[in-house]
Design an enzyme around this catalytic site. Structure first.
Site: not given
Ligand code: M6R
Length: 606
Positions: A2, A27, A75, A99-100, A479, A483, A486, A502, A601
């Site tokens: 948020c 964000r 969010w 926010n939280g 990585e 990338k 997302e 395997h 973010k």
């Protein structure tokens, strides 16, 4: 997550709030809202979707004058993406953004229900607004102090009281808030990107302190009512850094900013061709006293840790483990004063990484953090900090923050090896000089985008693909995979190349793309065998190899080679190629690269 902005001053507050919310869009959010004072009443406008949707609705009030208000991008955590659940929330005379997560909101809701008070939304935030209103008679500070005793969880609140026009109250526990008083007025936000327009000087609101913002000043008091002077901080970037500057997306801009970010991070830490942390106030005794390192972080930052482990263990022979921060606390980690816990975080606010750091400190471990955002919670709570100097990273997909984290890990490995005496000073000087060349090397590699773009287009219709590698290249595969996932929404997995057979090789059939990293000479022959294994099952192979690699034309469909570089530094080049692959694949699929769905973010909830 948020985004929060509040303003009270002598210019149009609506405009400040809407501009601030636009700056905070990166964000990640799914709805947005603002509340502002008009005379003695508070007006609220909310919209599901983008800030531009909110702007459209707020245009109805374009002739309404307001000098004080709060704004929020949500969010969703508790309750779906609806206007009712969107902030600001109002209860009685209280209007609030948050926010939280309020963990005990259910119990609090039950207590309120006994008093006949029912929420209209499904959010924990509305319950917080109701609790504050329930504690409110006429003194906002008293009400906040009383209410926060009841609230459990993480929060950053901005609160307006209908009978105190022109004032905004803020308090935080965990979730960040930064503020500044300027000639236009007082402004407070969840991060500097929304504040930079007004000032480069700011302070982080200390936890469990209340800020009272008026048009003229910001007063801070602790919960015992003592007035507190904030510690002022300064950022050395400006508005331009927080803008796209001619690029289509922040992600592309940030990929291109890597040479400068690397130079700013590496150069100040090299003295007489040796790594030097004197200016960071990190004593050599930190390294001489320890016998083990744990690196803990999330996502991309954790992947930087995997490369760091390899470098530190190779150069110092000190054991290093890398733990996902969200798992760290539940593994009953073995910690003592000879363990150094390194936390890595771009934002410095990732809730799981912060919790891991706190656990490390509680158990007597030494702590060092690698952080990009100055004054962030992880930076403040660590015993020692090494800042990366990447400037603001706006795109959700981390690019420049990753390569500067790698650079700091290399510097740590070199200094640690020097302190331990595990390699000669000449070797350290040689490695340090190589690291100094990295910004130029990365600059050179940036021009490979013209060859990557057409290859990425081949991935357009792909549903699933694999990244494979060994050693450092396996860490890079992790990585590359995150990338791509997302930003392009293509399912992918990173596999240690030798592990594929395997089980997972059963998924390799005709034209399944495999991105094979083979930049390391010591495992090159083995990588070739692994590539042949997937090739003979029909895989479409994109191979990334070192400059001198002898590659049989039949081995892969596309070969991307790095400019000449010592193998140990190849990750800096391969990372750029992987970032480009993700970026151009997402572009080919017509996606909003900077704001991928469902992602935030800075992940400030656990
Ligand atoms: O701010 P942090 O570095 O602590 O963030 C950690 C992860 O959330 C972050 O790296 C995430 O994985 C990125 N979006 C990946 O590009």
């Amino acid at each position: 997550m948020c985004g929060i902005i509040g303003f009270t001053g002598n210019i149009d507050a609506k405009e400040v709030l809407l501009q601030g919310l636009k700056a905070l869009e990166y964000r990640g959010y799914d709805s947005a809202g603002i509340s502002f004072f008009t005379d003695d009443k508070i007006t609220t406008v909310k919209a599901v979707g983008k800030v531009s949707d909110l702007e459209g609705k707020a245009a109805l009030f374009s002739n309404t004058s307001t000098k004080c208000g709060i704004g929020h991008t949500r969010w969703a955590t508790h309750g779906g993406v609806t206007e009712t659940n969107c902030h600001p929330h109002k209860s009685g005379r209280v209007t609030l953004i948050h926010n939280g997560i309020i963990e005990n909101y259910k119990e609090l809701a039950e207590e309120l229900a006994e008093k006949g008070k029912q929420p209209i939304s499904q959010t924990d935030t509305e319950i917080a607004a109701m609790v504050i209103d329930d504690c409110y008679k006429s003194n906002p500070l008293k009400a906040i102090r009383k209410a926060v005793k009841k609230l459990q969880g993480a929060y950053a609140f901005l609160i307006m009281f209908e009978d105190h026009p022109g004032s905004i109250y803020a308090i935080r526990n965990g979730s960040p808030l930064v503020a500044t008083a300027t000639k236009e007025g007082s402004v407070i936000a969840s991060d500097m990107v929304a504040l930079i327009k007004y000032s480069k000087d700011y302070f982080v609101l200390p936890e469990h302190h209340i800020a009272q913002l008026t048009s003229k000043s910001i007063k801070i008091t602790d919960l015992d009512q003592n007035e507190v002077e904030p510690d002022m901080l300064h950022v050395n970037w400006d508005m331009a850094a927080a803008r796209k500057g001619g690029y289509d997306y922040f992600m592309l801009k940030e990929i291109h900013e890597q040479p400068e970010a690397l130079r700013n991070t590496i150069s100040p830490r090299i003295k007489n061709n040796m790594p030097d942390f004197a200016a960071d106030a990190i004593p050599d005794s930190l390294f001489s006293d320890l016998n083990r390192i744990i690196i803990t972080a999330c996502g991309t930052a954790m992947h930087a840790g995997l490369i760091g482990k390899n470098m530190i263990e190779t150069l110092t022979r000190v054991p290093v483990s890398v733990d996902i921060a969200s798992e760290f606390r539940y593994q009953n980690p073995i910690l003592d004063k000879r363990t150094l816990v390194i936390t890595i975080s771009q934002s410095g606010e990732t809730a799981d990484t912060l919790a891991a750091l706190r656990l490390a400190r509680e158990n007597g471990a030494r702590t060092l953090s690698i952080v990009n955002v100055k004054g962030s919670s992880i930076a403040r709570e660590s015993e020692y900090v090494l800042y990366t100097h990447a400037g603001p990273e706006i795109a959700v997909a981390s690019t420049k923050a990753y390569t500067v984290q790698l650079a700091v890990m290399y510097l740590i490995a070199f200094r640690f090896a020097f302190v331990k005496g595990t390699i000669s000073n000449n070797e350290i000087v040689k490695l340090t000089k190589e690291l100094e060349k990295i910004p130029g090397f990365v600059n050179e590699i940036l021009s490979c985008d013209t060859s990557i773009e057409p290859i990425s287009k081949k991935l357009l219709k792909t549903e699933s693909l694999f990244f494979i590698g060994r050693g450092l290249d396996y860490a890079l595969s992790c990585e590359g995979s995150i990338k791509l996932k997302e930003v392009s929404y293509i399912h992918s997995e990173a596999y240690a190349a030798g592990e594929l057979k395997h089980g997972t090789i059963s998924l390799i059939t005709d034209n399944v793309p495999v991105i094979a990293l083979a930049t390391q000479e010591n495992v090159f022959a083995k990588m070739i065998s692994n590539i042949r294994e997937v090739r003979s099952r029909g895989a479409m192979v994109i191979m990334i190899a070192g400059a001198d690699a002898q590659v049989d034309a039949s081995l892969c469909d596309h070969l991307i080679t790095l400019p000449p570089i010592d193998d140990a530094f190849a990750p800096f080049g391969a990372a750029i190629i992987l970032q480009y692959i993700a970026y151009y694949t997402a572009i080919a699929r017509g996606l909003n690269v900077d704001q991928p769905r469902n992602l935030a973010k800075s992940v400030t909830v656990e």
